[in-house]
Motif scaffolding. Structure first.
Motif, short mmCIF file in Angstrom:
data_model
loop_
_atom_site.label_atom_id
_atom_site.label_comp_id
_atom_site.label_asym_id
_atom_site.label_seq_id
_atom_site.Cartn_x
_atom_site.Cartn_y
_atom_site.Cartn_z
N ASP A 13 0.91 -1.22 -0.06
CA ASP A 13 0.07 -0.06 0.09
C ASP A 13 0.78 1.17 0.05
OD1 ASP A 13 -2.49 1.54 0.52
OD2 ASP A 13 -1.54 1.86 2.66
N ARG A 14 0.45 2.33 -0.59
CA ARG A 14 1.19 3.54 -0.48
C ARG A 14 1.21 4.34 0.79
NH1 ARG A 14 0.63 8.71 -4.43
NH2 ARG A 14 -0.61 9.24 -2.60
N ASP A 15 -0.05 5.02 0.95
CA ASP A 15 -0.02 6.02 1.92
C ASP A 15 -0.18 5.26 3.53
OD1 ASP A 15 -0.16 8.01 0.20
OD2 ASP A 15 -2.19 7.60 -0.26
N SER A 16 0.74 5.64 4.63
CA SER A 16 0.72 5.27 5.64
C SER A 16 1.39 3.77 5.79
CB SER A 16 -0.67 5.12 6.45
OG SER A 16 -1.11 6.51 6.70
N THR A 17 1.93 3.47 4.51
CA THR A 17 2.64 2.30 4.68
C THR A 17 3.94 2.39 4.01
OG1 THR A 17 0.68 0.80 4.15
CG2 THR A 17 2.62 -0.32 3.64
N LEU A 18 4.18 2.91 3.00
CA LEU A 18 5.46 3.19 2.39
C LEU A 18 5.73 4.81 2.81
CD1 LEU A 18 5.21 1.99 -1.33
CD2 LEU A 18 6.80 0.98 0.64
N VAL A 19 4.81 5.68 2.57
CA VAL A 19 4.85 7.09 2.95
C VAL A 19 4.05 7.46 3.88
CG1 VAL A 19 6.04 7.40 0.34
CG2 VAL A 19 3.57 7.73 0.86
N VAL A 20 4.47 8.57 4.48
CA VAL A 20 3.68 9.37 5.50
C VAL A 20 2.49 10.00 4.90
CG1 VAL A 20 3.32 11.37 6.93
CG2 VAL A 20 5.67 9.79 6.89
N ASP A 21 1.24 9.73 5.33
CA ASP A 21 0.07 9.91 4.62
C ASP A 21 -0.21 11.46 4.52
OD1 ASP A 21 -2.48 9.79 3.07
OD2 ASP A 21 -3.63 9.51 5.29
N VAL A 22 -0.49 12.29 3.42
CA VAL A 22 -0.86 13.67 3.34
C VAL A 22 -2.10 13.33 2.44
CG1 VAL A 22 -0.42 15.76 2.38
CG2 VAL A 22 1.47 14.12 3.27
N PRO A 23 -3.29 13.48 3.17
CA PRO A 23 -4.54 13.33 2.52
C PRO A 23 -4.63 13.93 1.16
CG PRO A 23 -4.83 13.77 4.87
CD PRO A 23 -3.36 14.06 4.40
N TYR A 24 -4.91 13.12 0.11
CA TYR A 24 -4.97 13.67 -1.45
C TYR A 24 -3.88 14.59 -1.74
CZ TYR A 24 -9.71 12.40 0.25
OH TYR A 24 -10.76 11.76 0.74
N ASN A 25 -2.93 13.80 -1.52
CA ASN A 25 -1.50 14.45 -1.76
C ASN A 25 -1.45 14.62 -3.59
OD1 ASN A 25 1.14 15.88 -1.85
ND2 ASN A 25 2.24 13.91 -1.26
N ALA A 75 6.17 9.14 -8.90
CA ALA A 75 7.28 9.21 -9.34
C ALA A 75 8.24 9.56 -8.42
CB ALA A 75 7.21 10.46 -10.74
N ARG A 76 7.86 10.55 -7.41
CA ARG A 76 8.66 10.99 -6.31
C ARG A 76 8.99 9.53 -5.27
NH1 ARG A 76 13.32 12.91 -4.51
NH2 ARG A 76 12.85 13.75 -2.32
N VAL A 77 8.06 8.79 -5.06
CA VAL A 77 7.92 7.72 -4.21
C VAL A 77 9.06 6.86 -5.05
CG1 VAL A 77 6.71 5.73 -3.21
CG2 VAL A 77 5.66 7.79 -3.37
N GLU A 79 11.65 7.55 -7.03
CA GLU A 79 12.81 8.27 -6.67
C GLU A 79 13.50 7.89 -5.67
OE1 GLU A 79 13.46 12.24 -7.20
OE2 GLU A 79 12.13 12.21 -8.93
N LEU A 80 12.45 8.06 -4.54
CA LEU A 80 12.93 7.77 -2.94
C LEU A 80 13.34 6.25 -2.53
CD1 LEU A 80 10.52 10.21 -1.34
CD2 LEU A 80 13.08 10.45 -1.47
N PHE A 81 12.56 5.47 -3.26
CA PHE A 81 12.69 4.03 -2.98
C PHE A 81 13.34 3.33 -3.97
CE2 PHE A 81 9.12 5.53 -0.33
CZ PHE A 81 9.42 4.37 0.88
N GLY A 82 13.84 3.71 -5.21
CA GLY A 82 14.54 2.99 -6.24
C GLY A 82 13.69 2.38 -7.18
N GLY A 83 12.58 2.62 -7.49
CA GLY A 83 11.54 2.20 -8.34
C GLY A 83 10.91 0.86 -7.88
N PHE A 84 9.77 0.87 -8.41
CA PHE A 84 8.74 -0.46 -8.20
C PHE A 84 8.42 -0.99 -9.46
CE2 PHE A 84 8.18 2.17 -4.40
CZ PHE A 84 8.22 1.08 -3.59
N ASP A 85 8.34 -2.16 -9.69
CA ASP A 85 7.94 -3.07 -10.83
C ASP A 85 6.52 -2.63 -11.58
OD1 ASP A 85 10.80 -4.21 -10.66
OD2 ASP A 85 9.94 -5.40 -9.14
N THR A 86 5.55 -2.42 -10.80
CA THR A 86 4.54 -1.95 -11.17
C THR A 86 3.81 -1.06 -10.14
OG1 THR A 86 2.32 -2.96 -11.92
CG2 THR A 86 3.10 -4.14 -10.24
N TRP A 87 2.84 -0.12 -10.62
CA TRP A 87 2.05 0.74 -9.66
C TRP A 87 0.75 0.19 -10.36
CZ3 TRP A 87 2.87 4.46 -5.98
CH2 TRP A 87 4.22 5.04 -5.94
#
Length: 178
Positions: A13-25, A75-77, A79-87
């Protein structure tokens, strides 16, 4: 190199799992990794297991962010994590009745298809019951990493609960996800 005990993929999951949740960022400058998240993703990558992100983004349907803004944040996520194989992103609202919005299985199934893996061997790691539900609906395994927004009943119902993302990844890579 993956072994037979490794998951076929780890989907976050992205928000609150990988990155700090900013609602509707919609602002890439606001993206901040959760504690230990970069290291957790690196551990999966080092194990040779495909990685992906499955994320509800109802702000698109609500008109609060555009798809381009969500893509810029993703795309910023990357950059920070070194890329994901699928979004895999669900742009729909809660009442749209789509098959992709978690806890429906669509995002997990699409991610598995994009990665060329069997969803039954995948592990979904997230912070709320919808993440667990999507995993289970797709036949995948799930690990819940509770945050202050995770409801007690979601924690109680989760097959596997980990105290943080790095512990969740260790469980997933050890084949212990539920």
């Amino acid at each position: 190199m993956p072994t037979s005990s490794d998951p076929s993929a780890v989907l976050f999951d992205r928000d609150s799992t990988l990155v700090v949740d900013v609602p509707y960022n919609g602002d890439p400058d606001l993206v901040r990794p959760m504690p230990g998240a970069v290291e957790a993703v690196a551990a999966v990558r080092a194990a040779g297991v495909p990685i992906g992100v499955v994320s509800n983004q109802s702000g698109i349907a609500r008109g609060l962010v555009t798809r381009d803004q969500v893509d810029a944040v993703n795309a910023r996520v990357d950059e920070l994590f070194g890329g994901f194989d699928t979004w895999q992103i669900c742009p729909h609202g809660p009442d749209d009745g789509c098959a992709c919005r978690k806890p429906a299985p669509g995002l997990v199934l699409r991610a598995a298809e994009a990665l060329g893996v069997d969803p039954v061997g995948a592990v979904v790691i997230g912070d709320i019951g919808a993440d667990v539900g999507a995993a289970q609906a797709a036949g995948a395994r799930a690990v819940l990493v509770p945050t202050p927004i995770t409801r007690a009943e979601e924690v109680a119902a989760a097959p596997v609960v980990a105290p943080d993302l790095l512990a969740a990844v260790r469980v997933a890579l050890a084949g212990g996800a539920g």
